[in-house]
Structure formats: C-alpha cells, structure tokens
Design a protein around this motif. Sequence first.
Motif, PDB file in Angstrom:
ATOM      1  N   VAL A 223       0.834  -1.099  -0.051  1.00 47.46           N
ATOM      2  CA  VAL A 223      -0.039   0.150  -0.021  1.00 47.46           C
ATOM      3  C   VAL A 223       0.919   1.142  -0.061  1.00 47.46           C
ATOM      4  O   VAL A 223       0.894   2.092  -0.649  1.00 47.46           O
ATOM      5  CB  VAL A 223      -1.244   0.171   1.089  1.00 47.46           C
ATOM      6  CG1 VAL A 223      -1.696   1.427   1.372  1.00 47.46           C
ATOM      7  CG2 VAL A 223      -1.966  -1.083   1.063  1.00 47.46           C
ATOM      8  N   GLU A 224       1.930   1.280   0.708  1.00 46.21           N
ATOM      9  CA  GLU A 224       2.880   2.458   0.708  1.00 46.21           C
ATOM     10  C   GLU A 224       3.575   2.787  -0.626  1.00 46.21           C
ATOM     11  O   GLU A 224       3.658   3.873  -0.818  1.00 46.21           O
ATOM     12  CB  GLU A 224       3.919   2.169   1.960  1.00 46.21           C
ATOM     13  CG  GLU A 224       3.451   2.073   3.237  1.00 46.21           C
ATOM     14  CD  GLU A 224       4.408   1.297   4.350  1.00 46.21           C
ATOM     15  OE1 GLU A 224       4.054   1.138   5.595  1.00 46.21           O
ATOM     16  OE2 GLU A 224       5.596   1.382   3.996  1.00 46.21           O
ATOM     17  N   HIS A 251      -4.352   0.869   9.234  1.00 41.84           N
ATOM     18  CA  HIS A 251      -4.091   2.366   9.431  1.00 41.84           C
ATOM     19  C   HIS A 251      -3.076   2.779   8.421  1.00 41.84           C
ATOM     20  O   HIS A 251      -2.124   2.171   8.135  1.00 41.84           O
ATOM     21  CB  HIS A 251      -3.558   2.705  11.022  1.00 41.84           C
ATOM     22  CG  HIS A 251      -4.317   2.140  11.880  1.00 41.84           C
ATOM     23  ND1 HIS A 251      -5.619   2.927  12.267  1.00 41.84           N
ATOM     24  CD2 HIS A 251      -4.469   1.015  12.321  1.00 41.84           C
ATOM     25  CE1 HIS A 251      -6.121   2.220  13.321  1.00 41.84           C
ATOM     26  NE2 HIS A 251      -5.332   0.809  13.294  1.00 41.84           N
ATOM     27  N   PHE A 252      -3.243   3.824   7.928  1.00 44.42           N
ATOM     28  CA  PHE A 252      -2.429   4.802   6.652  1.00 44.42           C
ATOM     29  C   PHE A 252      -2.040   6.058   6.919  1.00 44.42           C
ATOM     30  O   PHE A 252      -3.166   6.758   7.347  1.00 44.42           O
ATOM     31  CB  PHE A 252      -2.919   4.415   5.402  1.00 44.42           C
ATOM     32  CG  PHE A 252      -1.724   4.769   4.407  1.00 44.42           C
ATOM     33  CD1 PHE A 252      -1.052   4.305   3.754  1.00 44.42           C
ATOM     34  CD2 PHE A 252      -2.138   5.975   3.643  1.00 44.42           C
ATOM     35  CE1 PHE A 252      -0.041   4.517   3.034  1.00 44.42           C
ATOM     36  CE2 PHE A 252      -1.197   6.689   2.954  1.00 44.42           C
ATOM     37  CZ  PHE A 252      -0.237   5.991   2.399  1.00 44.42           C
ATOM     38  N   GLU A 278      -6.003  -1.370  -3.607  1.00 43.36           N
ATOM     39  CA  GLU A 278      -5.801  -0.169  -4.225  1.00 43.36           C
ATOM     40  C   GLU A 278      -6.034   0.868  -3.239  1.00 43.36           C
ATOM     41  O   GLU A 278      -6.217   2.153  -3.795  1.00 43.36           O
ATOM     42  CB  GLU A 278      -6.760   0.105  -5.301  1.00 43.36           C
ATOM     43  CG  GLU A 278      -6.575  -1.072  -6.741  1.00 43.36           C
ATOM     44  CD  GLU A 278      -7.225  -0.574  -7.770  1.00 43.36           C
ATOM     45  OE1 GLU A 278      -8.066   0.188  -7.895  1.00 43.36           O
ATOM     46  OE2 GLU A 278      -6.430  -0.837  -8.861  1.00 43.36           O
ATOM     47  N   PHE A 279      -5.976   0.869  -1.970  1.00 44.49           N
ATOM     48  CA  PHE A 279      -6.172   1.874  -0.975  1.00 44.49           C
ATOM     49  C   PHE A 279      -4.940   2.967  -1.199  1.00 44.49           C
ATOM     50  O   PHE A 279      -5.202   4.170  -0.991  1.00 44.49           O
ATOM     51  CB  PHE A 279      -5.974   1.305   0.492  1.00 44.49           C
ATOM     52  CG  PHE A 279      -6.356   2.267   1.346  1.00 44.49           C
ATOM     53  CD1 PHE A 279      -7.553   3.010   1.440  1.00 44.49           C
ATOM     54  CD2 PHE A 279      -5.547   2.476   2.468  1.00 44.49           C
ATOM     55  CE1 PHE A 279      -7.813   4.085   2.200  1.00 44.49           C
ATOM     56  CE2 PHE A 279      -5.796   3.441   3.453  1.00 44.49           C
ATOM     57  CZ  PHE A 279      -6.975   4.101   3.378  1.00 44.49           C
ATOM     58  N   ARG A 282      -6.045   5.256  -3.694  1.00 41.20           N
ATOM     59  CA  ARG A 282      -6.922   6.307  -3.478  1.00 41.20           C
ATOM     60  C   ARG A 282      -6.404   7.358  -2.498  1.00 41.20           C
ATOM     61  O   ARG A 282      -6.574   8.492  -2.443  1.00 41.20           O
ATOM     62  CB  ARG A 282      -7.983   5.503  -2.622  1.00 41.20           C
ATOM     63  CG  ARG A 282      -8.934   4.443  -3.529  1.00 41.20           C
ATOM     64  CD  ARG A 282     -10.292   4.170  -2.902  1.00 41.20           C
ATOM     65  NE  ARG A 282     -10.052   3.513  -1.754  1.00 41.20           N
ATOM     66  CZ  ARG A 282     -10.013   2.056  -1.665  1.00 41.20           C
ATOM     67  NH1 ARG A 282      -9.852   1.344  -2.610  1.00 41.20           N
ATOM     68  NH2 ARG A 282      -9.796   1.449  -0.338  1.00 41.20           N
ATOM     69  N   CYS A 283      -5.419   7.150  -1.641  1.00 43.63           N
ATOM     70  CA  CYS A 283      -4.895   7.875  -0.388  1.00 43.63           C
ATOM     71  C   CYS A 283      -4.100   9.036  -1.572  1.00 43.63           C
ATOM     72  O   CYS A 283      -4.131  10.219  -1.097  1.00 43.63           O
ATOM     73  CB  CYS A 283      -3.975   7.400   0.354  1.00 43.63           C
ATOM     74  SG  CYS A 283      -4.886   6.300   1.648  1.00 43.63           S
ATOM     75  N   ALA A 284      -3.204   8.431  -2.526  1.00 39.14           N
ATOM     76  CA  ALA A 284      -2.446   9.176  -3.469  1.00 39.14           C
ATOM     77  C   ALA A 284      -3.353  10.311  -4.090  1.00 39.14           C
ATOM     78  O   ALA A 284      -2.804  11.398  -4.289  1.00 39.14           O
ATOM     79  CB  ALA A 284      -1.841   8.446  -4.339  1.00 39.14           C
TER      80      ALA A 284
END
Length: 304
Positions: A223-224, A251-252, A278-279, A282-284
């Motif tokens: 994810v990172e 947690h991100f 794909e989280f 979405r955060c990016a």
Amino acid sequence: MTHKKIRIGTRDSELALWQAKTVQNKLEKLGHETILVPVKSTGDIILDKPLYELGITGIFTKTLDVAMINNDIDIAVHSMKDVPTVLPKGIIEGAVLERANSNDILLHKGVDFLNTNGTIATGSLRRKAQWLHKYPKHAVVDLRGNVNTRMQKLQDSDWNGAIFAAAGLERINLKPKEYIDLDWMIPAPAQGAMLVVAKEDDTYCLEALEKLDHEHSKICVHVEREFLRKLEGGCTAPIGALATIEEDEFHFTGALFSLDGKEKIEVAETIKLEDVNEFGIRCAEKVLNNGGKELMQKIKAVLQ
C-alpha cells in the motif's frame, strides 16, 4: 524436483551482507544450498553527488538487476525502500520478510541545538523536507555512503546530528545509547522491510522464497509503495508513507512535502483490512487533488 545451489546477490556493505545472510540462513534451514555473491553498486561507488543528481531510480538495485539478467545470480536481497516501484522486466518479488523498526532516528552530539540554530546531515529529500518543516531555522547538508561511512562522517564533522533508519543500525548493532526517536517523521515507503527478488521464470527459487513471505508486512509495504508510485511517477520527491495493521483494521498515513519543507499535504485514514485493495492509490489521489499535483510539478521542475 530440480535442485540447485541458490546464488544470493547482495551489495557489499555490512548492512547489505547482514540482510543477505539473514535470507541465506532462512533458506538453508529449509534445506536449500546457497552461496553469497557480493556486488558493488553504482550508488556505493559515486559518493560525491546527492542521489537525486545521479538521476537513476534504483541506483542501489540496478547493478544486482543486471547481474540477475546476465544470470550471475539467482535472487537478490534489497532494503525495500531502495527498490523502484516498478521492477525491471522479467524480475519479480519473491518475498517480503517480516518488517523491522520503520522509524527514523537522530544521532546527535548533544540536543541543545534543537531550540536554536543547527546543522543536520541526510542524503534523503524526504528527511530533509520533514526536518525543515519542524525546524525551519536549521541547515541541512547532504550525507552519502553506507551506514558505517555516514556514522564516521558525522563523527569527523562539525554537524549537530544526522538522520538514520533505526532498522539499519539495529541490524548491525550500531545504534548508540544516545539518540532521538523521530516518531513524528513519516518514514520512507517500505522502510524497515527487506525484499527478495527473483526471475519470474525461476520456479525453483520462487517456491523457496514463498516460505519467507510475511503476510502483514507485505500488505503494508504494498500500500505504501502504491501510494508512492501514484504520486511520483518515477521522480524522486519528499514522500513519506506508513501503514500498520491492528486486528482487522488498516491504518495509513502518507504525506508529500515541498523541497524546503514549508508545504505539507497529508492524508491519514483507517479502513477495514478487507478493503485494502488499491487503497494506496486512493490516498495518493486525495493528496494530488489537495494541491499535490501542483506541488509535484514544482518539485520535478527543480530536480530535472
């Protein structure tokens, strides 16, 4: 089943050899024969230029990629944070080992300077930007070389301190008694994790490596790195990301900084572990839509 001696490619620094030997021991416990093949990387040879000036993503991993493509080694062991988010054609992830400490730490010669003027050393744009964000009056100078070289340079200099990854110093027992845990600094994506790669058609090595995989560590670093890949598109930028799993919660925290540390665009979210697909992307996208697009363009203009 075919049996072969697995040739483990590694950089020749003390830390890289420690990591490679760790993988070697795990594979030998599983009954595999192995041999270490140390290789000097371009990133270890050219020490008088900042990394971003060398203009090569994956400068520490490229030499091992070439050795693998030339069939001089079977697998390669990397600090995962050094590995580009897109691997070379024909080379794939074999295993992500259980992650160690992901924090950055400050080695210092006394802490009085924190409230006044000081000089801190780091070769990382991410660390530099976050340090200046918190301590805008300080100067940050470039520091290159393997862990041992950097520690020596700190001793020989008039700098107040230098920033290191905790995991690297812990692995080779170099973490001093006096240090500051920079728990406010968002680490590099995949910091503290080790990655082993192999050729995608090498079923023998891939089957052996599968047993070294650590599921939770792998989910977090993926994810990172997804967050990083979506933000930077192959350009070095001050980006931090950290994911953790607690029971069924994911947690991100991720952030993009301006080079001078004045701007910070952050995202912090918690979701159910099952929704993690794909989280990172979405955060990016949240960061990009919140001024990140413009900031990335500014960063690219300066660094190219």
